[in-house]
Design an enzyme around this catalytic site. Structure first.
Site, mmCIF file in Angstrom:
data_model
loop_
_atom_site.group_PDB
_atom_site.id
_atom_site.type_symbol
_atom_site.label_atom_id
_atom_site.label_comp_id
_atom_site.label_asym_id
_atom_site.label_seq_id
_atom_site.Cartn_x
_atom_site.Cartn_y
_atom_site.Cartn_z
ATOM 1 N N LEU A 54 0.811 -1.220 0.000
ATOM 2 C CA LEU A 54 0.000 0.000 0.000
ATOM 3 C C LEU A 54 0.845 1.271 0.000
ATOM 4 O O LEU A 54 0.327 2.367 0.137
ATOM 5 C CB LEU A 54 -0.942 0.020 1.208
ATOM 6 C CG LEU A 54 -2.047 -1.041 1.187
ATOM 7 C CD1 LEU A 54 -2.980 -0.861 2.359
ATOM 8 C CD2 LEU A 54 -2.823 -1.005 -0.121
ATOM 9 N N GLN A 56 4.028 3.738 -1.881
ATOM 10 C CA GLN A 56 4.082 4.461 -3.163
ATOM 11 C C GLN A 56 4.229 3.507 -4.356
ATOM 12 O O GLN A 56 3.664 3.750 -5.420
ATOM 13 C CB GLN A 56 5.256 5.460 -3.148
ATOM 14 C CG GLN A 56 5.271 6.370 -4.374
ATOM 15 C CD GLN A 56 6.505 7.269 -4.437
ATOM 16 O OE1 GLN A 56 7.456 7.122 -3.655
ATOM 17 N NE2 GLN A 56 6.484 8.212 -5.364
ATOM 18 N N TYR A 185 18.205 4.162 7.275
ATOM 19 C CA TYR A 185 17.624 3.622 6.028
ATOM 20 C C TYR A 185 18.735 3.086 5.128
ATOM 21 O O TYR A 185 18.671 1.955 4.635
ATOM 22 C CB TYR A 185 16.863 4.766 5.348
ATOM 23 C CG TYR A 185 16.241 4.443 4.011
ATOM 24 C CD1 TYR A 185 15.247 3.485 3.882
ATOM 25 C CD2 TYR A 185 16.607 5.162 2.862
ATOM 26 C CE1 TYR A 185 14.649 3.229 2.653
ATOM 27 C CE2 TYR A 185 16.013 4.922 1.636
ATOM 28 C CZ TYR A 185 15.031 3.952 1.541
ATOM 29 O OH TYR A 185 14.440 3.695 0.316
ATOM 30 N N LYS A 189 19.788 -0.764 4.064
ATOM 31 C CA LYS A 189 19.797 -1.183 2.648
ATOM 32 C C LYS A 189 21.134 -1.824 2.269
ATOM 33 O O LYS A 189 21.155 -2.808 1.520
ATOM 34 C CB LYS A 189 19.500 0.010 1.735
ATOM 35 C CG LYS A 189 18.050 0.468 1.770
ATOM 36 C CD LYS A 189 17.100 -0.581 1.206
ATOM 37 C CE LYS A 189 15.678 -0.042 1.075
ATOM 38 N NZ LYS A 189 14.729 -1.056 0.623
HETATM 39 N N1 LIG Z 1 9.713 5.461 -3.243
HETATM 40 C C1 LIG Z 1 10.988 5.677 -3.584
HETATM 41 O O1 LIG Z 1 11.361 6.768 -4.052
HETATM 42 C C2 LIG Z 1 11.974 4.586 -3.421
HETATM 43 C C3 LIG Z 1 11.651 3.403 -2.801
HETATM 44 N N2 LIG Z 1 12.608 2.431 -2.651
HETATM 45 C C4 LIG Z 1 12.290 1.202 -1.967
HETATM 46 O O2 LIG Z 1 11.125 0.621 -2.533
HETATM 47 C C5 LIG Z 1 10.366 -0.021 -1.507
HETATM 48 C C6 LIG Z 1 8.952 0.511 -1.537
HETATM 49 O O3 LIG Z 1 9.009 1.900 -1.308
HETATM 50 P P1 LIG Z 1 7.679 2.775 -1.119
HETATM 51 O O4 LIG Z 1 6.521 2.115 -1.720
HETATM 52 O O5 LIG Z 1 8.036 4.134 -1.559
HETATM 53 O O6 LIG Z 1 7.545 2.796 0.472
HETATM 54 P P2 LIG Z 1 6.354 3.395 1.345
HETATM 55 O O7 LIG Z 1 6.950 4.013 2.552
HETATM 56 O O8 LIG Z 1 5.465 4.240 0.496
HETATM 57 O O9 LIG Z 1 5.531 2.077 1.739
HETATM 58 C C7 LIG Z 1 6.055 1.140 2.629
HETATM 59 C C8 LIG Z 1 4.922 0.251 3.112
HETATM 60 O O10 LIG Z 1 5.468 -0.661 4.072
HETATM 61 C C9 LIG Z 1 4.430 -0.956 4.979
HETATM 62 N N3 LIG Z 1 4.928 -1.536 6.224
HETATM 63 C C10 LIG Z 1 5.476 -0.916 7.294
HETATM 64 N N4 LIG Z 1 5.722 -1.802 8.285
HETATM 65 C C11 LIG Z 1 5.324 -3.017 7.823
HETATM 66 C C12 LIG Z 1 5.288 -4.314 8.388
HETATM 67 N N5 LIG Z 1 5.707 -4.560 9.643
HETATM 68 N N6 LIG Z 1 4.821 -5.334 7.639
HETATM 69 C C13 LIG Z 1 4.371 -5.118 6.378
HETATM 70 N N7 LIG Z 1 4.366 -3.897 5.804
HETATM 71 C C14 LIG Z 1 4.830 -2.853 6.517
HETATM 72 C C15 LIG Z 1 3.749 0.383 5.194
HETATM 73 O O11 LIG Z 1 2.432 0.206 5.708
HETATM 74 C C16 LIG Z 1 3.785 0.996 3.804
HETATM 75 O O12 LIG Z 1 2.573 0.803 3.105
HETATM 76 C C17 LIG Z 1 11.115 0.245 -0.194
HETATM 77 O O13 LIG Z 1 11.957 -0.839 0.098
HETATM 78 C C18 LIG Z 1 11.963 1.443 -0.509
HETATM 79 O O14 LIG Z 1 13.119 1.474 0.266
HETATM 80 C C19 LIG Z 1 13.896 2.583 -3.099
HETATM 81 C C20 LIG Z 1 14.258 3.754 -3.698
HETATM 82 C C21 LIG Z 1 13.329 4.813 -3.972
HETATM 83 C C1 LIG Z 2 15.339 7.516 -2.664
HETATM 84 C C2 LIG Z 2 14.616 6.767 -1.636
HETATM 85 O O1 LIG Z 2 15.027 5.681 -1.293
HETATM 86 C C3 LIG Z 2 13.418 7.350 -0.982
HETATM 87 N N1 LIG Z 2 12.574 8.047 -1.920
HETATM 88 C C4 LIG Z 2 13.832 8.326 0.087
HETATM 89 O O2 LIG Z 2 14.001 9.511 -0.262
HETATM 90 O O3 LIG Z 2 14.041 7.895 1.227
#
Ligand SMILES: NC(=O)C1=CN([C@@H]2O[C@H](COP(=O)(O)OP(=O)(O)OC[C@H]3O[C@@H](n4cnc5c(N)ncnc54)[C@H](O)[C@@H]3O)[C@@H](O)[C@H]2O)C=CC1
Ligand SMILES: CC(=O)[C@H](N)C(=O)O
Length: 371
Positions: A54, A56, A185, A189
């Site tokens: 749920l 991004q 973070y 990673k």
């Molecule tokens: N959005 C970005 O710009 C980037 C994201 N990423 C990586 O991509 C992945 C997804 O990122 P986003 O969707 O942006 O993250 P987000 O922060 O939007 O969503 C993370 C989700 O993890 C869930 N969560 C938290 N604790 C939990 C638990 N105990 N069990 C199950 N779910 C849990 C939250 O409810 C949330 O919906 C992450 O690993 C992030 O590090 C990497 C680089 C850039």
């Molecule tokens: C680049 C990422 O991993 C994320 N959007 C953040 O800013 O923490």
């Protein structure tokens, strides 16, 4: 329960009983007769579980994979109650990555083949709650690797530009380089990258990892990171025409439109294992500063204004790469981005305007309008 298993049963299962438990059972049965080696038309659709779905990135990827593999084969999970449209568009289940037994149960009961692990606390939220970030990003990730090893899953754990630090070469940043991040973070990673590689080397785990830039999306909000301004600026452009930016005007960071990110994830998961020469790859689409994205937005929204009020996220951004070198991903994986800065800006503005006016449009219509 299953018929006597021979390679010919397996082949016919792949052909005739696609998406059935038997087909998956067959694929796993023979060592050296992996899903990679079945002819494409005989490969059963994988059953995919997305954790943290749920956030991004989750829904975009679920939607892409459901088009490829069928709505029932792609299961979204998270620990929060989903909005109604999530339940209406496909299967959603509760899965807490901190609860190992709960994870085992979901993997077994749902017959999972691929695990896409998106649960995390992002950089800014992680700094605000370090103990929780350690739990979710480190302990939770251990559970993901362990369950993937136990049930021989193909597992994707994304990494990030946040896995680098002030001593890393910033422009460009190669795949193999110094990694001394200064956020929890980033530390988590780097640990995930190394643990995934270790499980691959030690246990043969099919671990796959792409280092994403900051991701920009219209449908889902960012979850509390250092790159969030690059999505927020578009919502401000369409509503107030005024954006207060929490980074300095000249802070250059790698960025990517979400469709490129989800396509890259699907593509790396679909590749036969022998194509992966390394387990962790940088991918890059564009790099820009707040001043550059503002100038591009202003071409479409002439009244747009921006103020720069850097906050604690500036110190994080100052330690991150400006440009990722993704030569290896382009060579080995066939990676190629489709969205540059002008295309990103027209697409985001078109989508957000359509949302605000209440007409969503199909992505084909929106993309056509954006070109
Ligand atoms: N959005 C970005 O710009 C980037 C994201 N990423 C990586 O991509 C992945 C997804 O990122 P986003 O969707 O942006 O993250 P987000 O922060 O939007 O969503 C993370 C989700 O993890 C869930 N969560 C938290 N604790 C939990 C638990 N105990 N069990 C199950 N779910 C849990 C939250 O409810 C949330 O919906 C992450 O690993 C992030 O590090 C990497 C680089 C850039
Ligand atoms: C680049 C990422 O991993 C994320 N959007 C953040 O800013 O923490």
């Amino acid at each position: 329960m299953f018929p006597a298993i021979t390679k010919s049963v397996c082949r016919s299962a792949g052909r005739d009983l696609q998406r059935t438990q038997l087909a998956r059972h067959c694929v796993r049965f023979f060592n050296g007769f992996s899903q990679d080696e079945l002819p494409v038309e005989e490969t059963p659709a994988p059953r995919v579980l997305i954790t943290g779905g749920l956030g991004q990135l989750g829904s975009g990827l679920a939607s892409l994979l459901r088009k490829k593999y069928g709505p029932d084969n792609v299961i979204m999970s998270d620990i929060v109650n989903p909005p109604r449209h999530v339940r209406e568009t496909g299967r959603y289940i509760f899965a807490d990555i901190l609860d190992f037994k709960n994870l085992q149960e979901k993997v077994v009961n749902e017959g999972i083949d691929w695990l896409i692990h998106f649960s995390a606390l992002l950089s800014a939220v992680g700094e605000a709650n370090v103990p929780l970030a350690i739990k979710v990003n480190i302990e939770g990730m251990h559970n993901i690797l362990e369950v993937s090893k136990q049930y021989k899953l193909r597992v994707f754990i994304p990494s990030t530009i946040g896995a680098f630090g002030p001593t890393t070469p910033r422009n460009p940043t190669p795949d193999l380089t110094i990694q001394r991040p200064q956020t929890i973070y980033g530390v988590a990673k780097v640990h995930a990258e190394l643990m995934g590689e270790y499980y691959h080397h030690k246990y043969g785990l099919d671990f796959r990892c792409l280092r994403f830039p900051g991701i920009i999306s219209a449908e889902t909000p960012p979850g509390g990171g250092t790159t969030d301004y690059s999505t927020e600026i578009f919502h401000d452009a369409v509503t107030t025409q005024r954006h207060e930016c929490f980074l300095e005007h000249d802070t250059r960071l790698p960025m990517m439109y979400i469709d490129d990110c989800t396509r890259a994830t699907a593509e790396v998961m679909e590749l036969p294992e022998h194509r992966l020469k390394q387990r962790v790859y940088n991918i890059q689409a564009m790099s820009f500063t707040p001043a550059e994205i503002y100038a591009e937005v202003k071409k479409h929204v002439p009244d747009m204004e921006i103020d720069y009020k850097p906050d604690s996220r500036q110190a994080i951004a100052d330690t991150w790469p400006q440009v990722l070198d993704d030569t290896n991903a382009r060579l080995d994986l066939g990676w190629n981005h489709e969205y540059d800065l002008p295309k990103l800006v027209t697409t985001m503005l078109t989508k957000i305007r359509a949302q605000k006016e209440g007409k969503q449009g199909t992505s084909a219509q929106i993309n056509a309008a954006a070109i």
